[in-house]
Design a protein around this motif. Structure first.
Motif, mmCIF file in Angstrom:
data_model
loop_
_atom_site.group_PDB
_atom_site.id
_atom_site.type_symbol
_atom_site.label_atom_id
_atom_site.label_comp_id
_atom_site.label_asym_id
_atom_site.label_seq_id
_atom_site.Cartn_x
_atom_site.Cartn_y
_atom_site.Cartn_z
ATOM 1 N N GLU A 17 -24.257 12.585 -7.240
ATOM 2 C CA GLU A 17 -24.169 11.615 -8.333
ATOM 3 C C GLU A 17 -25.515 11.434 -9.025
ATOM 4 O OE1 GLU A 17 -23.190 6.861 -8.960
ATOM 5 O OE2 GLU A 17 -22.378 7.924 -7.213
ATOM 6 N N ARG A 18 -26.587 11.385 -8.202
ATOM 7 C CA ARG A 18 -27.914 11.206 -8.769
ATOM 8 C C ARG A 18 -28.352 12.434 -9.557
ATOM 9 N NH1 ARG A 18 -29.688 6.322 -9.419
ATOM 10 N NH2 ARG A 18 -31.863 6.993 -9.251
ATOM 11 N N THR A 21 -26.932 12.487 -12.979
ATOM 12 C CA THR A 21 -27.259 11.314 -13.787
ATOM 13 C C THR A 21 -28.559 11.545 -14.551
ATOM 14 O OG1 THR A 21 -26.172 9.830 -12.222
ATOM 15 C CG2 THR A 21 -27.775 8.842 -13.732
ATOM 16 N N GLU A 23 -31.754 10.252 -15.898
ATOM 17 C CA GLU A 23 -32.637 9.126 -15.603
ATOM 18 C C GLU A 23 -33.571 8.882 -16.788
ATOM 19 O OE1 GLU A 23 -32.809 7.051 -13.106
ATOM 20 O OE2 GLU A 23 -31.257 7.953 -11.829
ATOM 21 N N ASN A 43 -29.580 -3.979 -16.661
ATOM 22 C CA ASN A 43 -28.674 -3.964 -15.502
ATOM 23 C C ASN A 43 -27.224 -3.885 -15.946
ATOM 24 O OD1 ASN A 43 -30.715 -4.043 -13.598
ATOM 25 N ND2 ASN A 43 -30.762 -6.286 -13.512
ATOM 26 N N ASN A 46 -26.530 -0.325 -16.936
ATOM 27 C CA ASN A 46 -26.383 0.549 -15.775
ATOM 28 C C ASN A 46 -25.038 0.344 -15.083
ATOM 29 O OD1 ASN A 46 -28.884 1.796 -16.126
ATOM 30 N ND2 ASN A 46 -29.962 0.258 -14.875
ATOM 31 N N GLU A 47 -24.588 -0.903 -15.027
ATOM 32 C CA GLU A 47 -23.263 -1.178 -14.459
ATOM 33 C C GLU A 47 -22.169 -0.563 -15.321
ATOM 34 O OE1 GLU A 47 -22.922 -5.377 -14.068
ATOM 35 O OE2 GLU A 47 -24.593 -5.558 -12.642
ATOM 36 N N THR A 49 -22.361 2.067 -17.374
ATOM 37 C CA THR A 49 -22.330 3.534 -17.269
ATOM 38 C C THR A 49 -21.760 3.986 -15.931
ATOM 39 O OG1 THR A 49 -24.631 3.540 -16.490
ATOM 40 C CG2 THR A 49 -24.259 3.861 -18.853
ATOM 41 N N LYS A 50 -22.041 3.206 -14.883
ATOM 42 C CA LYS A 50 -21.524 3.566 -13.562
ATOM 43 C C LYS A 50 -20.010 3.422 -13.506
ATOM 44 C CE LYS A 50 -22.300 2.623 -8.654
ATOM 45 N NZ LYS A 50 -23.063 1.791 -7.672
ATOM 46 N N ASN A 53 -18.490 6.236 -15.606
ATOM 47 C CA ASN A 53 -18.922 7.600 -15.265
ATOM 48 C C ASN A 53 -19.621 8.307 -16.432
ATOM 49 O OD1 ASN A 53 -17.826 7.508 -12.599
ATOM 50 N ND2 ASN A 53 -15.777 7.825 -13.494
ATOM 51 N N HIS A 57 -28.755 6.461 -16.371
ATOM 52 C CA HIS A 57 -29.335 5.317 -15.675
ATOM 53 C C HIS A 57 -30.704 5.016 -16.289
ATOM 54 C CE1 HIS A 57 -31.582 3.183 -12.493
ATOM 55 N NE2 HIS A 57 -30.399 2.649 -12.204
ATOM 56 N N THR A 59 -34.336 2.852 -16.103
ATOM 57 C CA THR A 59 -35.288 2.068 -15.318
ATOM 58 C C THR A 59 -36.223 1.352 -16.287
ATOM 59 O OG1 THR A 59 -35.217 3.653 -13.483
ATOM 60 C CG2 THR A 59 -37.119 2.149 -13.591
#
Length: 734
Positions: A17-18, A21, A23, A43, A46-47, A49-50, A53, A57, A59
């Protein structure tokens, strides 16, 4: 064993998954604690997109006064230092919208990436005014308001003021009565003129609030409205506050908003204040006229990152600036939005004062005026402080403020520039004198003093004088690229027209000793005069046309505590190469003229003319040296820059005209008074056969064959007088 297998499976799923993704790294520099909303929004993204799918992500790297005072205090330069290096460390930047012009060249234009329906939400209202500067998108919108202490107003039967005069009158009345009752700590009005950006904002807001009507533009600093605004500020300070109160920083002002110990306070729109205060739009000089600086944050996407990362970053921008995300910010954080339609949303208006937001009369900070807005803000505040707390009057302070970004130019209007007017008139007078002096060429008794050059050559030289002087006129008015090109064209073409006739005549006058020399034979034919001159003109025209390709850039000269101005500069290597070829051509022509003058120095039938030519060479050398020195010296005064540049051109043309032309008229006048003065003899072009015979008879003048060195040959020509062949040589005029 089953547990171990399960853990391995979970790790593999996590790593997969990472790996799939994208970043992204975002960075924000914040002065305000409330900017914590950024972390909440990131946040939420990010929620989102998770759950969907999407595989992106983000930061967030948030630098604030709590964790990085050094970076935040040097906010503007910190971001630019990252971007100017072409760094790809951060993909997304959150920054104060006052820096949009400064950073715009480092970000992609979001107009090319966002869908039309998304851009349509920002097509009116705040965003259309300034936020979407060259495609950099607004995330939030801040504004200033007036906080009025309703409890005190009701106590004395007063209403919320709508003009500055009403605010002074009401504040004075309440302040006097409260002090009679022992309330010595009460503040009438805070001003918000701290030595921070908030002070800059206050200055601009006060001036904007004095515009004539609601729809009028920001007054010029030289307008009476600006003068009235500054005088009213000082009146406010003296009537309702003090120097100390007006200098209160933002933290102290916030304390007053929580303590209800003020009648009126101007501050940013914040929530959770003391219930005694009611927020309204800032007042103005006239009822219905208000003002507020448009603040807030913008989003920019690094243009140096890969297209894949750009596409991912655009998805972040779309989410953060979507209607739902903006609605979330307004309702939960009481932060303004650049989406105008939100202020008609019932859910929003239940939690937020939509009428207040819609009534704000925004003005953007003038960050596009300069490349360094921070320095501009500091300088403006310094001049204002000298007025507000010192003896400087409003007009003087505003003139100094105006000079920070004003670009001065030269005007022919005497009231604006007496120097410009005088030099303009002087140039016109010189041109008229030069043109009128042509009449001497047509007066019979003067002709023998001017017949070294034929009439057409004199006219070409005079045209060169006039065109060179035209260069002075390009210094007037605003600097434009087309003026830059004309400036170089006039001076270069003028020099060509002055010196090519001189070079041509010296070549014709040269006592060559080889009758088989094709060049001198060709140059002595009258019909080739036009070809010879045309060659140099065509060369000039070709290079001047090529100079249009690299174009010119207008260089801005910022003069600290002085008057700024602009100059023309070549902005590409190709342009420098072309200019070099033009300069080299002029140097070669000057060297050839100098050499020919030396070699023909003692020829009696052109003695006076040759002596006059040497002054032309000296003048040109002196002017060239002056021009080089002028380029090397740093000039911080636009008037001195103009005077030096114009004087060099005028003195060159005028001195050349006097020593090369006018002096011949005086020679005529003196010759009539003193018969002993040698007359200027008619100039002859020495025929090939006669000069060859003369030189053959007297080897002391010219040595034959290849045995003679070049230096000795030059010296022999220099010593040659032509006296022995005076009676033999036929006269020809070319």
């Amino acid at each position: 064993m089953r547990l171990f297998t399960f853990l391995i499976f979970i790790i593999i799923i996590f790593l997969k998954e990472r790996c799939n993704t994208l970043e992204l790294n975002a960075v924000a520099f914040s002065f305000q604690i409330k900017d914590s909303y950024l972390a909440v929004l990131i946040n939420k993204f990010n929620e989102y997109t998770k759950q969907n799918n999407i595989g992106i992500h983000v930061t967030l790297n948030l630098y604030s006064l709590d964790n990085s005072t050094k970076y935040v205090n040097d906010y503007g330069s910190t971001i630019e230092s990252i971007l100017s290096r072409g760094s790809i460390k951060y993909d997304i930047f959150f920054y104060d919208n006052m820096y949009s012009p400064r950073y715009s060249s480092y970000f992609i234009d979001l107009m090319d990436w966002l869908p039309e329906d998304h851009m349509a939400m920002y097509s009116s209202g705040i965003a259309s005014q300034s936020c979407t500067y060259k495609g950099k998108w607004p995330l939030t919108a801040d504004f200033d308001v007036l906080y009025s202490n309703i409890d005190l107003l009701n106590k004395y039967g007063k209403e919320i003021p709508k003009t500055w005069d009403e605010l002074i009158s009401t504040g004075n009345f309440i302040l006097e009565n409260e002090r009679k009752n022992g309330n010595e700590d009460l503040i009438g009005y805070n001003g918000l003129f701290a030595d921070q950006e908030s002070g800059m904002i206050s200055i601009l807001e006060y001036i904007y609030s004095f515009r004539k009507t609601k729809d009028s533009p920001f007054p010029k600093y030289t307008d009476q409205e600006a003068v009235d605004a500054l005088n009213k500020i000082k009146e406010l300070k003296d009537a309702l506050a003090s120097d100390i109160i007006f200098k209160m920083e933002e933290e102290e002002t916030i304390e007053k908003l929580f303590s209800a110990n003020a009648i009126f306070i101007k501050f940013f729109d914040i929530s959770n204040i003391h219930p005694s205060y009611k927020k309204t739009i800032l007042v103005g000089n006239k009822e219905g006229v208000s003002a507020s600086i448009l603040g807030g944050s913008n989003i920019g996407i690094n243009k140096y990152i890969s297209d894949e990362r750009k596409k991912g970053a655009v998805e972040v921008v779309k989410f953060l600036t979507s209607y739902d995300s903006q609605k979330f910010l307004v309702i939960n954080y009481k932060i303004g939005s650049a989406i105008n339609a939100l202020y008609d949303d019932e859910e929003v208006c239940k939690e937020y004062d939509c009428n207040l937001a819609k009534g704000i009369q925004y003005i953007a900070r003038p960050s596009a005026l300069t490349n360094d807005y921070d320095e501009y803000s500091r300088t403006l505040r310094r001049y204002f402080v000298e007025f507000l707390y010192g003896d400087k009057d409003a007009v003087e302070a505003l003139n100094e403020i105006n000079d920070i970004t004003r670009i001065y130019d030269i005007s022919i209007n005497y009231s604006e520039s007496s120097v410009g007017f005088i030099i303009f008139i002087l140039t016109i007078v010189i041109i008229l004198i030069i043109l009128s002096s042509l009449i001497f060429l047509f007066i019979r008794k003067y002709k023998e003093y001017f017949n070294f050059f034929s009439l057409d050559l004199w006219i070409i030289i005079f045209i060169g004088y006039i065109i060179s002087l035209f260069c002075v006129f390009t210094e007037y008015g605003e600097v434009k690229r087309w003026k830059c090109h004309l400036k170089y064209l006039f001076i270069s073409l003028g020099l060509t027209l002055i010196f090519i006739p001189i070079l041509y005549k010296l070549l014709v006058n040269f006592p060559y000793n080889d009758e088989n020399n094709k060049f001198f034979g060709w140059i002595n034919q009258k019909r080739n005069k036009i070809i010879f001159i045309s060659f140099f003109l065509i060369y000039e025209i070709i290079f001047q046309l090529l100079l249009i390709i690299p174009s010119y850039e207008i260089k801005y000269h910022y003069i600290h505590d002085g008057k700024n101005y602009e100059t023309c500069e070549i902005n590409k290597l190709f342009g420098y190469i072309l200019i070099s070829f033009i300069i080299i051509e002029k140097i070669i022509i000057l060297i050839l003229i100098s050499l020919l003058v030396f070699m023909e120095w003692n020829i009696l039938n052109s003695l006076t003319d040759i002596k006059l030519m040497i002054t032309s060479i000296y003048i040109t050398i002196l002017v060239s040296v002056a021009s080089i020195l002028y380029k090397l010296i740093t000039i911080n005064d636009y008037l001195i820059y103009f005077i030096l540049k114009s004087s060099i051109i005028i003195l060159f043309v005028l001195s050349h005209f006097i020593f090369f032309y006018v002096i011949r008229i005086f020679l005529f006048l003196f010759n009539n008074k003193d018969k002993n003065i040698i007359k200027v003899k008619p100039v002859s072009a020495v025929t090939t056969s006669n000069i060859l015979n003369e030189i053959s008879k007297n080897k002391s003048y010219v040595e034959k064959g290849r045995k003679a060195s070049m230096l000795s040959a030059i010296m022999n020509y220099h010593n040659y007088t032509g006296e022995e062949s005076e009676n033999k040589i036929s006269l020809r005029s070319n």
